[in-house]
Design an enzyme around this catalytic site. Structure first.
Site, short mmCIF file in Angstrom:
data_model
loop_
_atom_site.label_atom_id
_atom_site.label_comp_id
_atom_site.label_asym_id
_atom_site.label_seq_id
_atom_site.Cartn_x
_atom_site.Cartn_y
_atom_site.Cartn_z
N LYS A 91 0.81 -1.22 0.00
CA LYS A 91 0.00 0.00 0.00
C LYS A 91 0.84 1.27 0.00
CE LYS A 91 -1.50 0.84 4.77
NZ LYS A 91 -2.68 1.27 5.52
N ASP A 92 2.13 1.15 0.31
CA ASP A 92 3.00 2.32 0.25
C ASP A 92 3.66 2.49 -1.11
OD1 ASP A 92 2.50 2.97 2.90
OD2 ASP A 92 4.10 1.68 3.64
N ARG A 142 -8.50 8.42 4.38
CA ARG A 142 -9.46 7.35 4.09
C ARG A 142 -10.17 6.89 5.36
NH1 ARG A 142 -8.86 2.13 4.91
NH2 ARG A 142 -6.70 2.40 5.55
N ARG A 143 -9.39 6.65 6.41
CA ARG A 143 -9.99 6.20 7.68
C ARG A 143 -10.82 7.33 8.28
NH1 ARG A 143 -4.26 3.28 9.23
NH2 ARG A 143 -4.75 1.31 8.23
N ARG A 160 1.49 10.40 13.83
CA ARG A 160 2.53 9.90 12.93
C ARG A 160 3.52 9.05 13.72
NH1 ARG A 160 4.45 12.13 8.41
NH2 ARG A 160 5.40 10.08 8.30
N ARG A 166 3.18 5.07 17.86
CA ARG A 166 1.73 5.36 17.89
C ARG A 166 1.06 4.70 19.10
NH1 ARG A 166 -0.56 5.89 11.83
NH2 ARG A 166 1.33 6.82 10.97
N CYS A 253 -1.97 8.48 -1.17
CA CYS A 253 -2.44 8.48 0.21
C CYS A 253 -2.94 9.85 0.64
CB CYS A 253 -1.41 7.90 1.16
SG CYS A 253 0.13 8.76 1.23
C1 DPM Z 1 -0.63 4.44 3.66
C2 DPM Z 1 -1.59 4.85 4.60
C3 DPM Z 1 -1.07 4.50 5.86
C4 DPM Z 1 0.21 3.89 5.66
C5 DPM Z 1 -2.89 5.51 4.27
C6 DPM Z 1 -4.12 4.64 4.46
C7 DPM Z 1 -1.74 4.73 7.19
C8 DPM Z 1 -1.45 6.06 7.78
C9 DPM Z 1 -2.15 6.27 9.09
C10 DPM Z 1 -0.71 4.57 2.20
N1 DPM Z 1 0.45 3.91 4.31
O1 DPM Z 1 -4.09 3.49 4.89
O2 DPM Z 1 -5.23 5.14 4.15
O3 DPM Z 1 -3.08 5.53 9.47
O4 DPM Z 1 -1.80 7.20 9.79
C11 DPM Z 1 1.31 1.79 6.56
C12 DPM Z 1 0.94 0.80 7.52
C13 DPM Z 1 1.24 -0.46 6.94
C14 DPM Z 1 1.77 -0.20 5.67
C15 DPM Z 1 0.41 1.04 8.89
C16 DPM Z 1 -1.10 1.08 9.00
C17 DPM Z 1 1.11 -1.85 7.53
C18 DPM Z 1 -0.04 -2.67 6.98
C19 DPM Z 1 0.07 -3.23 5.57
C20 DPM Z 1 1.18 3.32 6.67
N2 DPM Z 1 1.82 1.16 5.49
O5 DPM Z 1 -1.84 1.26 8.03
O6 DPM Z 1 -1.56 0.93 10.14
O7 DPM Z 1 1.05 -3.89 5.19
O8 DPM Z 1 -0.90 -3.03 4.85
#
Ligand code: DPM
Length: 324
Positions: A91-92, A142-143, A160, A166, A253
């Site tokens: 997702k990143d 999104r959340r 962050r 967190r 994002c």
């Molecule tokens: C991206 C988002 C977030 C990450 C945006 C989204 C969450 C940021 C936040 C694109 N990357 O989800 O809408 O909630 O502040 C990220 C996480 C993981 C990969 C952590 C998470 C782990 C889970 C995975 C940060 N990137 O989402 O809690 O492998 O999918």
């Protein structure tokens, strides 16, 4: 043991790039260990790098933009030949990759859902019965948009830092609850912090959430054939549909876009997608199905459909707001 006993020396070395966070390293070491089992004659070396997303912690994700935020330094390393492939949370990984690089492999997905982690003082409650004005930590638009829609009595505050940071901020009382991906918590062995898994009716997950995406040089057939052993067909098809959807909407994002996919026994892929306004008032949502072999076409078709339902106006408004 006699000094003449044969010790097999690796015939080649493959260099893997990773971010330094604990979660990134857990994921990368998993990939390395799985590959080691399959290719005992190969030496796998892990090189870690800091990315912009690791360094800039005081600006919200949506403001720094997403063009390779967590991937750029690793991508430069591949282009320069310092590393052979990079392991990312899919997702990143932006939906458009730099020239010369490709998505070489998508691994089997963990549960892609979002999870609620509650402060200890609210263990007896759910999101619905948290008090008026309770503060939810997330930096995901999104959340934020989806939860605001369903739970207008809650407040939202940016958060962050890596998962440990967190969780500490939550425990120290800065928030009443935070939202994190189930996948990240489970991989870090912190699944016991999950208070509630949010169902797709409440929160559609991010594109690619829960899967690892391995990026490599285009046409590097040697590396591609090694990575192939970790590729998971059903996850790949679902994620290709999700990524085509996001690519067509030109979202990253910094926009509230969520998805959910299923793949049934007859190989029919169903993709649900949402574009939400930041205040949670507008939720433009629809579903498309088709043969899994047409994954990307399904994603593109759904994006066009949401656009015809008014999603573009929401996206334009958010893009304009992010510029100021
Ligand atoms: C991206 C988002 C977030 C990450 C945006 C989204 C969450 C940021 C936040 C694109 N990357 O989800 O809408 O909630 O502040 C990220 C996480 C993981 C990969 C952590 C998470 C782990 C889970 C995975 C940060 N990137 O989402 O809690 O492998 O999918």
């Amino acid at each position: 043991m006699s000094s003449t006993s044969s010790v097999s020396t690796p015939t080649r070395t493959i260099r893997i790039g990773s971010r330094k966070s604990q979660l990134a390293l857990i994921q990368t070491h998993w990939v390395r260990d799985e590959l080691k089992k399959r290719f005992p004659e190969v030496a796998f070396e892990v090189t870690t790098m800091d990315t912009q997303g690791d360094r800039v912690l005081d600006v919200s994700l949506s403001k720094i933009g997403d063009k390779g935020l967590f991937t750029q330094e690793l991508e430069d390393g591949m282009v320069q030949g310092d590393i052979d492939f990079a392991v990312h949370s899919l997702k990143d990984l932006p939906t458009r990759l730099p020239e010369g690089l490709m998505l070489g492999c998508v691994t089997e997905r963990e549960d892609p859902a979002d999870a609620l982690v509650m402060h200890s003082q609210h263990q007896d409650k759910t999101l619905k019965d948290l008090p008026e004005g309770a503060v939810i930590g997330t930096s995901s638009l999104r959340r934020l948009a989806q939860l605001r829609h369903h739970f207008p009595h809650l407040q939202f505050k940016d958060i962050r830092g890596n998962l440990n940071t967190r969780l500490r901020k939550l425990d120290e009382g800065g928030y009443d609850a935070i939202i994190l991906a189930v996948a990240g918590l489970r991989r870090m062995d912190m699944g016991d912090r999950i208070h509630e898994i949010l169902p797709p009716e409440i929160s559609l997950h991010a594109v690619g959430q829960g899967a690892l995406g391995i990026e490599c040089r285009e046409g590097d057939d040697d590396i591609l054939s090694v990575l192939q052993v970790l590729s998971h067909g059903p996850t790949t098809q679902r994620c290709l549909a999700e990524r085509a959807f996001l690519r067509e909407l030109e979202g990253g994002c910094q926009v509230p876009i969520g998805v959910n996919t299923t793949l049934d026994a007859a190989d029919v892929l169903t993709l649900t997608g949402i574009v939400a306004s930041l205040d949670g008032q507008q939720m433009i949502k629809n579903t498309q199905s088709g043969p899994a072999d047409d994954a990307e076409a399904i994603g593109t078709a759904l994006a066009k459909q949401l656009r015809s339902q008014g999603a573009q106006a929401i996206l334009d408004e958010i893009t304009a707001a992010n510029r100021t």
